[in-house]
Design a protein around this motif. Structure first.
Motif, PDB file in Angstrom:
ATOM      1  N   LEU A  32       0.833  -1.204   0.000  1.00 15.91           N
ATOM      2  CA  LEU A  32       0.000   0.000   0.000  1.00 15.91           C
ATOM      3  C   LEU A  32       0.863   1.248   0.000  1.00 15.91           C
ATOM      4  CD1 LEU A  32      -2.596  -1.092   2.682  1.00 15.91           C
ATOM      5  CD2 LEU A  32      -2.946  -0.992   0.220  1.00 15.91           C
ATOM      6  N   LEU A  73       0.787  18.593   4.592  1.00 12.18           N
ATOM      7  CA  LEU A  73      -0.331  19.358   5.154  1.00 12.18           C
ATOM      8  C   LEU A  73       0.147  20.683   5.736  1.00 12.18           C
ATOM      9  CD1 LEU A  73      -2.007  16.335   6.921  1.00 12.18           C
ATOM     10  CD2 LEU A  73      -3.069  17.686   5.116  1.00 12.18           C
ATOM     11  N   LEU A 127      -4.346   1.715  18.167  1.00  7.14           N
ATOM     12  CA  LEU A 127      -4.524   1.581  16.725  1.00  7.14           C
ATOM     13  C   LEU A 127      -3.925   0.279  16.210  1.00  7.14           C
ATOM     14  CD1 LEU A 127      -3.890   5.095  15.148  1.00  7.14           C
ATOM     15  CD2 LEU A 127      -5.970   3.732  15.109  1.00  7.14           C
ATOM     16  N   ASP A 147      -1.904  -3.786  12.299  1.00  8.60           N
ATOM     17  CA  ASP A 147      -2.973  -2.881  12.750  1.00  8.60           C
ATOM     18  C   ASP A 147      -4.330  -3.573  12.690  1.00  8.60           C
ATOM     19  OD1 ASP A 147      -4.359  -2.662  10.377  1.00  8.60           O
ATOM     20  OD2 ASP A 147      -3.169  -0.967   9.707  1.00  8.60           O
ATOM     21  N   ALA A 148      -5.363  -2.850  13.188  1.00  9.30           N
ATOM     22  CA  ALA A 148      -6.682  -3.464  13.385  1.00  9.30           C
ATOM     23  C   ALA A 148      -7.281  -3.925  12.068  1.00  9.30           C
ATOM     24  CB  ALA A 148      -7.599  -2.458  14.063  1.00  9.30           C
ATOM     25  N   ALA A 149      -6.885  -3.306  10.943  1.00  6.80           N
ATOM     26  CA  ALA A 149      -7.513  -3.648   9.655  1.00  6.80           C
ATOM     27  C   ALA A 149      -6.729  -4.755   8.950  1.00  6.80           C
ATOM     28  CB  ALA A 149      -7.557  -2.411   8.771  1.00  6.80           C
ATOM     29  N   GLN A 151      -3.592  -4.754   8.291  1.00  6.87           N
ATOM     30  CA  GLN A 151      -2.429  -4.292   7.513  1.00  6.87           C
ATOM     31  C   GLN A 151      -1.159  -4.481   8.340  1.00  6.87           C
ATOM     32  OE1 GLN A 151      -3.027  -0.343   6.032  1.00  6.87           O
ATOM     33  NE2 GLN A 151      -4.999  -0.858   5.121  1.00  6.87           N
ATOM     34  N   THR A 153       2.829  -3.247   8.718  1.00  7.78           N
ATOM     35  CA  THR A 153       3.888  -2.293   8.342  1.00  7.78           C
ATOM     36  C   THR A 153       5.216  -2.855   8.823  1.00  7.78           C
ATOM     37  OG1 THR A 153       2.395  -0.421   8.495  1.00  7.78           O
ATOM     38  CG2 THR A 153       4.743   0.053   8.653  1.00  7.78           C
TER      39      THR A 153
ATOM     40  N   LYS B  28      -4.180  13.871   0.964  1.00  7.57           N
ATOM     41  CA  LYS B  28      -4.158  13.592   2.407  1.00  7.57           C
ATOM     42  C   LYS B  28      -5.062  14.603   3.107  1.00  7.57           C
ATOM     43  CE  LYS B  28       0.016  12.766   4.091  1.00  7.57           C
ATOM     44  NZ  LYS B  28       1.308  13.001   4.812  1.00  7.57           N
ATOM     45  N   LEU B  29      -5.899  14.119   4.017  1.00  6.72           N
ATOM     46  CA  LEU B  29      -6.868  14.987   4.710  1.00  6.72           C
ATOM     47  C   LEU B  29      -6.597  14.956   6.210  1.00  6.72           C
ATOM     48  CD1 LEU B  29      -9.664  16.565   4.621  1.00  6.72           C
ATOM     49  CD2 LEU B  29     -10.716  14.349   5.113  1.00  6.72           C
ATOM     50  N   THR B  39      -5.579  12.118  10.809  1.00  2.17           N
ATOM     51  CA  THR B  39      -5.160  12.316   9.417  1.00  2.17           C
ATOM     52  C   THR B  39      -5.472  11.056   8.638  1.00  2.17           C
ATOM     53  OG1 THR B  39      -3.378  13.755  10.133  1.00  2.17           O
ATOM     54  CG2 THR B  39      -3.174  12.850   7.938  1.00  2.17           C
ATOM     55  N   TYR B  41      -6.633   9.576   4.269  1.00  5.14           N
ATOM     56  CA  TYR B  41      -6.512   9.849   2.833  1.00  5.14           C
ATOM     57  C   TYR B  41      -7.907   9.967   2.242  1.00  5.14           C
ATOM     58  CZ  TYR B  41      -1.606   8.967   3.377  1.00  5.14           C
ATOM     59  OH  TYR B  41      -0.312   9.077   3.788  1.00  5.14           O
ATOM     60  N   PRO B  58      -6.002   6.567   9.320  1.00  9.31           N
ATOM     61  CA  PRO B  58      -4.578   6.395   9.538  1.00  9.31           C
ATOM     62  C   PRO B  58      -4.273   4.939   9.875  1.00  9.31           C
ATOM     63  CG  PRO B  58      -5.562   7.430  11.440  1.00  9.31           C
ATOM     64  CD  PRO B  58      -6.652   7.286  10.422  1.00  9.31           C
ATOM     65  N   PHE B  59      -3.046   4.497   9.581  1.00 11.62           N
ATOM     66  CA  PHE B  59      -2.661   3.114   9.878  1.00 11.62           C
ATOM     67  C   PHE B  59      -3.724   2.142   9.393  1.00 11.62           C
ATOM     68  CE2 PHE B  59       1.176   1.987  11.556  1.00 11.62           C
ATOM     69  CZ  PHE B  59       1.647   2.937  12.439  1.00 11.62           C
ATOM     70  N   GLY B  60      -4.446   2.504   8.358  1.00 12.03           N
ATOM     71  CA  GLY B  60      -5.405   1.569   7.756  1.00 12.03           C
ATOM     72  C   GLY B  60      -6.496   1.165   8.722  1.00 12.03           C
ATOM     73  N   SER B  61      -6.966   2.120   9.567  1.00 15.79           N
ATOM     74  CA  SER B  61      -8.011   1.678  10.531  1.00 15.79           C
ATOM     75  C   SER B  61      -9.367   1.726   9.835  1.00 15.79           C
ATOM     76  CB  SER B  61      -8.015   2.612  11.738  1.00 15.79           C
ATOM     77  OG  SER B  61      -8.248   3.921  11.258  1.00 15.79           O
ATOM     78  N   GLY B  62      -9.451   1.121   8.673  1.00 18.93           N
ATOM     79  CA  GLY B  62     -10.745   1.016   7.999  1.00 18.93           C
ATOM     80  C   GLY B  62     -11.024   2.250   7.164  1.00 18.93           C
TER      81      GLY B  62
END
Lengths: 188, 177
Positions: A32, A73, A127, A147-149, A151, A153, B28-29, B39, B41, B58-62
């Motif tokens: 990703l 940002l 997280l 992570d929870a989803a 994924q 890293t 990025k939002l 933060t 995407y 973030p960190f792919g939390s869904g």
């Protein structure tokens, strides 16, 4: 036991400087995000984590506060440093190792000259579901964040220098001109 | 040389932006709410009045998805068996995410133009590019304009109001007109 062995490794580490490559994959193994950067860590609680374009980000901790500077940002978020190391688990390397036992359960697995420490947070709201630190003999070699989803890293370190004097300027952050500041510190 | 600068000043710029009805923007939002900041995407696809927003945490939390048109809006969040509907996207975002997120205005603001209705005060650069805008109680600041597909479009958009701050760092525009 596993916790004691992991703490022994953390306690040996006074400082560390390394380059790293970081790859995030989804649960099907598709890449990703891929980025590289540099990490400098020094006790107590100091850290500088810088990633290169296109995902430029700088995280600096002086042991009290953490500044997360997102260059895309043009925004700096300031947080208190505590072991709720949500965004940057690398903070654990220079944090107060005594708190590791309170916040994580630790499992150890050995394979040849690799030893892997798996940390599962006791507070389920974090997280990430678990962290892994992998050592080759005495040297920290890589980290993985699950992570929870689903994924994963993976951060692989290179050109590692441990327990060398570090420039303390690296852990001081002054907010650049025109950048938005988000004060995320919890009221003391 | 001149071709690198926007032509026709403010009126030229706004007329050209009005031609853009089918586009996609990705970036990025950052969202700062009264009690947290996160933060993620954002990918926003707009086809005439049809919108489709995809927000990855973030960190792919869904990831969450907001889609709809003038009549109807639908939001799906991670872990929901099926999406929720409502008349307006703003209602869905406020009820379920707690975000005061003016979707119907941002559709125009993101291109660097005021939303068609309501009182506006605005400042333009001397090349006619929108730099600051006040509308519907929000303040919007623009920077990092770039030429993309023959249009001058902003690269960084900061929207603040009602104790909310949305900052959108755009990585890619896709223009399908």
């Amino acid at each position: 036991d596993a916790l004691a062995n992991f703490l022994a490794r953390l306690q040996q580490l006074q400082s560390l400087e390394a380059d790293f490559t970081q790859v995030t994959r989804d649960n099907a193994g598709r890449t990703l995000q891929q980025l590289n950067g540099t990490l400098t860590v020094a006790k107590p609680g100091k850290m500088r984590w810088q990633t290169a374009a296109p995902y430029e980000q700088l995280v600096v901790s002086d042991g009290e506060l953490v500044w997360i500077y997102d260059m895309d940002l043009e925004q700096v978020t300031i947080r208190n440093m505590d072991l709720r190391v949500q965004e940057t688990p690398a903070l654990l390397l220079s944090g107060d190792s005594a708190q590791v036992g309170q916040n994580f359960t630790v499992a150890e697995s050995l394979q040849g000259d690799f030893s892997r420490y798996q940390l599962t947070p006791k507070d389920r709201s974090q997280l990430f579901e678990k962290l892994e630190f992998q050592y080759q003999q005495q040297q920290l070699e890589s980290m993985r964040i699950y992570d929870a989803a689903g994924q994963i890293t993976e951060i692989v370190f290179a050109r590692i220098k441990t327990n060398k004097p570090t420039d303390h300027q690296a852990f001081i952050f002054d907010v650049p001109e025109g950048v938005d500041v988000i004060d995320g510190r919890h009221e003391l | 040389c001149a071709a690198l600068l926007p032509q026709g000043g403010k009126e030229g710029q706004l007329t050209r932006l009005n031609e853009l009805h089918n586009w996609q923007v990705r970036g990025k939002l950052s969202v700062v709410t009264p009690d947290d900041s996160v933060t993620g995407y954002l990918t926003w696809q707009q086809q005439q009045d049809q919108y489709d927003l995809f927000i990855a945490g973030p960190f792919g939390s869904g990831s969450s998805r907001l889609q709809g048109n003038r009549q109807q809006a639908e939001l799906s969040l991670p872990g929901w068996p099926q999406p929720q509907q409502a008349r307006s996207p703003e209602q869905l975002m406020l009820t379920h995410l707690g975000w005061n997120f003016p979707v119907s205005d941002i559709r125009y603001w993101v291109k660097g133009q005021p939303s068609p209705n309501g009182r506006v005060t605005s400042q333009y650069s001397d090349q006619g590019l929108l730099t600051q805008l006040q509308q519907h109680g929000w303040e919007i600041r623009y920077s990092r304009y770039q030429q993309r597909g023959g249009y001058w479009l902003p690269g960084l958009i900061r929207i603040s109001g009602y104790d909310f701050r949305f900052t959108f760092a755009i990585q890619e525009w896709t223009l399908n007109d």
